[in-house]
Design a protein around this motif. Structure first.
Motif, PDB file in Angstrom:
ATOM      1  N   HIS A 177     -11.127  39.256  29.788  1.00 19.44           N
ATOM      2  CA  HIS A 177     -11.073  37.978  30.643  1.00 19.44           C
ATOM      3  C   HIS A 177     -11.360  37.075  29.370  1.00 19.44           C
ATOM      4  O   HIS A 177     -12.268  36.397  28.881  1.00 19.44           O
ATOM      5  CB  HIS A 177     -12.162  37.668  31.554  1.00 19.44           C
ATOM      6  CG  HIS A 177     -11.987  36.353  32.166  1.00 19.44           C
ATOM      7  ND1 HIS A 177     -12.803  35.128  32.212  1.00 19.44           N
ATOM      8  CD2 HIS A 177     -11.064  36.164  32.969  1.00 19.44           C
ATOM      9  CE1 HIS A 177     -12.347  34.251  32.667  1.00 19.44           C
ATOM     10  NE2 HIS A 177     -11.423  34.640  33.584  1.00 19.44           N
ATOM     11  N   MET A 178     -10.008  36.775  28.732  1.00 16.11           N
ATOM     12  CA  MET A 178     -10.107  35.859  27.531  1.00 16.11           C
ATOM     13  C   MET A 178     -10.343  34.443  27.619  1.00 16.11           C
ATOM     14  O   MET A 178     -11.171  33.676  26.928  1.00 16.11           O
ATOM     15  CB  MET A 178      -8.951  35.983  26.814  1.00 16.11           C
ATOM     16  CG  MET A 178      -8.256  37.256  26.298  1.00 16.11           C
ATOM     17  SD  MET A 178      -6.842  37.208  25.439  1.00 16.11           S
ATOM     18  CE  MET A 178      -7.031  38.894  24.966  1.00 16.11           C
ATOM     19  N   ALA A 179     -10.200  33.857  28.909  1.00 17.99           N
ATOM     20  CA  ALA A 179     -10.743  32.495  29.229  1.00 17.99           C
ATOM     21  C   ALA A 179     -12.254  32.148  29.106  1.00 17.99           C
ATOM     22  O   ALA A 179     -12.765  31.058  28.670  1.00 17.99           O
ATOM     23  CB  ALA A 179     -10.389  32.126  30.494  1.00 17.99           C
ATOM     24  N   SER A 180     -13.054  33.236  29.247  1.00 20.10           N
ATOM     25  CA  SER A 180     -14.600  32.945  29.282  1.00 20.10           C
ATOM     26  C   SER A 180     -15.059  33.587  28.005  1.00 20.10           C
ATOM     27  O   SER A 180     -16.347  33.300  27.637  1.00 20.10           O
ATOM     28  CB  SER A 180     -15.305  33.742  30.543  1.00 20.10           C
ATOM     29  OG  SER A 180     -15.108  34.975  30.400  1.00 20.10           O
ATOM     30  N   ASN A 181     -14.400  34.567  27.220  1.00 22.38           N
ATOM     31  CA  ASN A 181     -14.896  35.290  26.090  1.00 22.38           C
ATOM     32  C   ASN A 181     -15.140  34.341  25.024  1.00 22.38           C
ATOM     33  O   ASN A 181     -14.248  33.474  24.628  1.00 22.38           O
ATOM     34  CB  ASN A 181     -14.016  36.286  25.766  1.00 22.38           C
ATOM     35  CG  ASN A 181     -13.950  37.711  26.821  1.00 22.38           C
ATOM     36  OD1 ASN A 181     -15.129  37.600  27.577  1.00 22.38           O
ATOM     37  ND2 ASN A 181     -13.237  38.725  26.461  1.00 22.38           N
ATOM     38  N   THR A 182     -16.290  34.350  24.329  1.00 22.58           N
ATOM     39  CA  THR A 182     -16.111  33.708  23.177  1.00 22.58           C
ATOM     40  C   THR A 182     -16.586  34.792  21.821  1.00 22.58           C
ATOM     41  O   THR A 182     -16.490  34.271  20.769  1.00 22.58           O
ATOM     42  CB  THR A 182     -17.706  32.879  23.170  1.00 22.58           C
ATOM     43  OG1 THR A 182     -18.871  33.726  23.443  1.00 22.58           O
ATOM     44  CG2 THR A 182     -17.422  31.629  24.356  1.00 22.58           C
ATOM     45  N   MET A 183     -16.634  35.838  22.084  1.00 22.65           N
ATOM     46  CA  MET A 183     -16.903  36.962  20.912  1.00 22.65           C
ATOM     47  C   MET A 183     -15.225  37.634  20.878  1.00 22.65           C
ATOM     48  O   MET A 183     -14.766  37.789  21.786  1.00 22.65           O
ATOM     49  CB  MET A 183     -17.918  37.891  21.245  1.00 22.65           C
ATOM     50  CG  MET A 183     -19.361  37.088  21.281  1.00 22.65           C
ATOM     51  SD  MET A 183     -20.617  38.505  20.931  1.00 22.65           S
ATOM     52  CE  MET A 183     -20.432  39.507  22.504  1.00 22.65           C
ATOM     53  N   ILE A 184     -15.282  38.119  19.814  1.00 19.60           N
ATOM     54  CA  ILE A 184     -13.921  38.702  19.267  1.00 19.60           C
ATOM     55  C   ILE A 184     -14.245  40.129  18.872  1.00 19.60           C
ATOM     56  O   ILE A 184     -15.138  40.456  18.068  1.00 19.60           O
ATOM     57  CB  ILE A 184     -13.149  37.948  18.262  1.00 19.60           C
ATOM     58  CG1 ILE A 184     -12.978  36.499  18.468  1.00 19.60           C
ATOM     59  CG2 ILE A 184     -11.833  38.924  17.864  1.00 19.60           C
ATOM     60  CD1 ILE A 184     -12.333  35.940  17.295  1.00 19.60           C
ATOM     61  N   PRO A 185     -13.632  41.025  19.703  1.00 18.03           N
ATOM     62  CA  PRO A 185     -13.724  42.364  19.319  1.00 18.03           C
ATOM     63  C   PRO A 185     -13.211  43.084  17.995  1.00 18.03           C
ATOM     64  O   PRO A 185     -12.147  42.172  17.712  1.00 18.03           O
ATOM     65  CB  PRO A 185     -13.256  43.239  20.587  1.00 18.03           C
ATOM     66  CG  PRO A 185     -12.044  42.426  20.976  1.00 18.03           C
ATOM     67  CD  PRO A 185     -12.731  40.898  20.852  1.00 18.03           C
ATOM     68  N   VAL A 186     -13.884  43.798  17.415  1.00 18.74           N
ATOM     69  CA  VAL A 186     -13.283  44.556  16.237  1.00 18.74           C
ATOM     70  C   VAL A 186     -13.358  45.748  16.133  1.00 18.74           C
ATOM     71  O   VAL A 186     -14.462  46.413  16.635  1.00 18.74           O
ATOM     72  CB  VAL A 186     -14.234  43.927  14.788  1.00 18.74           C
ATOM     73  CG1 VAL A 186     -13.733  44.633  13.687  1.00 18.74           C
ATOM     74  CG2 VAL A 186     -14.214  42.422  14.892  1.00 18.74           C
TER      75      VAL A 186
END
Length: 411
Positions: A177-186
């Motif tokens: 849910h990219m609209a609410s995500n603030t962290m970026i997965p690595v």
């Protein structure tokens, strides 16, 4: 000649792998009504020809992929039913490539998970299921979210086939849910390239060589609270083959998946050729005063519409409810209504129907299954042996339809 040779070849392959035929199952489990264990058509009798044709191309020409989605509640989330059918279909050809496809790593949402998926959870995660009325989350295709507010969170993931070998892939898709995500997965190992579809919420990691596991950690923002919502995972490889995707959420009913705001957009990455619908046991598990077959049918109409928006050529098998008891005491006669509704849906949408309820033996048959160690004491769920039997019965019904298709091609 090729058709007859193909039939003999496939059947020999099934027997070599120890697959019991329908008459063997009928002999071993005499309480079954195997006269009901056939694909039935109340509309177009060619309702699965598109699926069978794609299966031909995959098996005999090694071209393209055929995508199957199995949609249900706890019967599917548990994993035994869908995994057994996936492995049964894998036996249609000795070199058939079978992919794990789309799934949800349920342990991140603190709920039970299929035994052939290994997840190591790092940090603190919470789950949000579409089947709980109190929940209000931005669900995607899976109908379940795993949410972390922990900047040190992460997970490691691997999935296995029945042989104990890990499913390999050259692409991993994270549904978010990219609209609410603030962290970026690595990701580790580091992808060779990436792609991002922010509208659908799909992150794609590509690898030049086959991988069989990933480890994910996060880059947290400096100017916002850390948050990440995972909505599913898909393992992809480039070869032709069969892909069996599982959509299972404990307690899910037809209305549950209709709460998903991003179902169609994410579903396009799965693009099913065949959907096996197994929703209904939770719809019908209620007092007579709260059960409305017409509403149940209308909700299925909406799900069919969604899937045909994803793929206009998508085909369907409606799987009737298993027999069950309401509150462990009262035979649930709503299963009879479900059979009638699914007959109507089969006619309306030119779909196939597989009558699990009738095959089990009809009303009160769940008690017989329990006596034989095939159903649990709650008289709703099956044991692992019962789920495997369900899968075997459905597989042979699909095989019977596919066999008829192959014979129809004979000159």
């Amino acid at each position: 000649m090729r058709t007859i040779t193909s039939l003999v070849f496939i059947l020999q392959t099934l027997l070599v792998f120890g697959q019991k035929e329908m008459h063997d199952l009928a002999w071993e489990y005499s309480f079954l009504d195997t006269s009901k264990s056939h694909l039935q058509y109340y509309g177009d009798s060619n309702a699965l020809q598109g699926f069978f044709t794609k299966l031909d191309q995959v098996i005999f020409e090694k071209k393209g992929k055929v995508n199957i989605v199995h949609m249900g509640g706890s019967h599917v989330q548990g994993g035994t039913l869908s995994h057994t059918l996936r492995m049964n279909l894998a036996q249609l050809a000795p070199d058939l490539n079978v992919e794990r496809g789309f799934f949800f790593p349920h342990s991140l949402a603190n709920t039970n998970m299929p035994g052939n998926i290994k997840v190591i959870k790092i940090g603190t995660w919470e789950g949000c299921r579409n089947s709980l009325p109190k929940n209000d989350c931005p669900w995607g295709f899976s109908g379940i979210d795993a949410i972390t507010l922990d900047s040190n969170a992460g997970f490691e993931l691997q999935s296995f086939s029945s042989s104990g070998e890990a499913y390999a892939f050259t692409e991993i898709r994270l549904f978010e849910h990219m609209a609410s995500n603030t962290m970026i997965p690595v990701c580790t190992p580091t992808p060779d390239s990436t792609a991002l579809d922010s509208m659908a919420g799909v992150r794609r990691w590509f690898f030049k060589t086959l991988k069989d596991s990933i480890s994910v950690r996060f880059i947290a923002p400096e100017d916002a609270e850390p948050r990440y919502t995972l909505q599913g995972v898909q393992m992809v490889r480039p070869e032709s083959g069969l892909v069996y995707h599982a959509l299972g959420v404990n307690g899910a009913a037809t209305k549950s998946f209709l709460r998903s705001e991003n179902f169609v957009e994410q579903g396009r990455y799965v693009a099913p050729d065949l959907v096996i619908f197994g929703l209904g046991i939770n719809d019908a598990y209620k007092p007579d005063s709260e059960w409305n077959p017409a509403d149940y049918e209308a909700r299925y109409d909406s799900l069919v519409y969604w899937f045909r928006e994803i793929n206009p050529d998508c085909e369907f098998i409606f799987m009737t409810n298993n027999d069950s008891y309401y509150k462990r005491r009262i035979p649930n006669k709503h299963a009879l209504d479900v059979v009638e509704v699914m007959q109507s849906l089969s006619k309306k949408h030119d779909a196939a129907l597989w009558d699990l309820f009738g095959t089990m033996g009809g009303l009160n048959s769940i008690a017989v299954w329990q006596e034989h160690g095939l159903a649990k004491s709650d008289k709703i769920h099956f044991t692992n042996a019962g789920y495997r039997l369900n899968s075997d019965l459905l597989f042979w019904s699909i095989w019977e339809g596919y066999e008829a298709h192959l014979k129809s091609l004979a000159p």
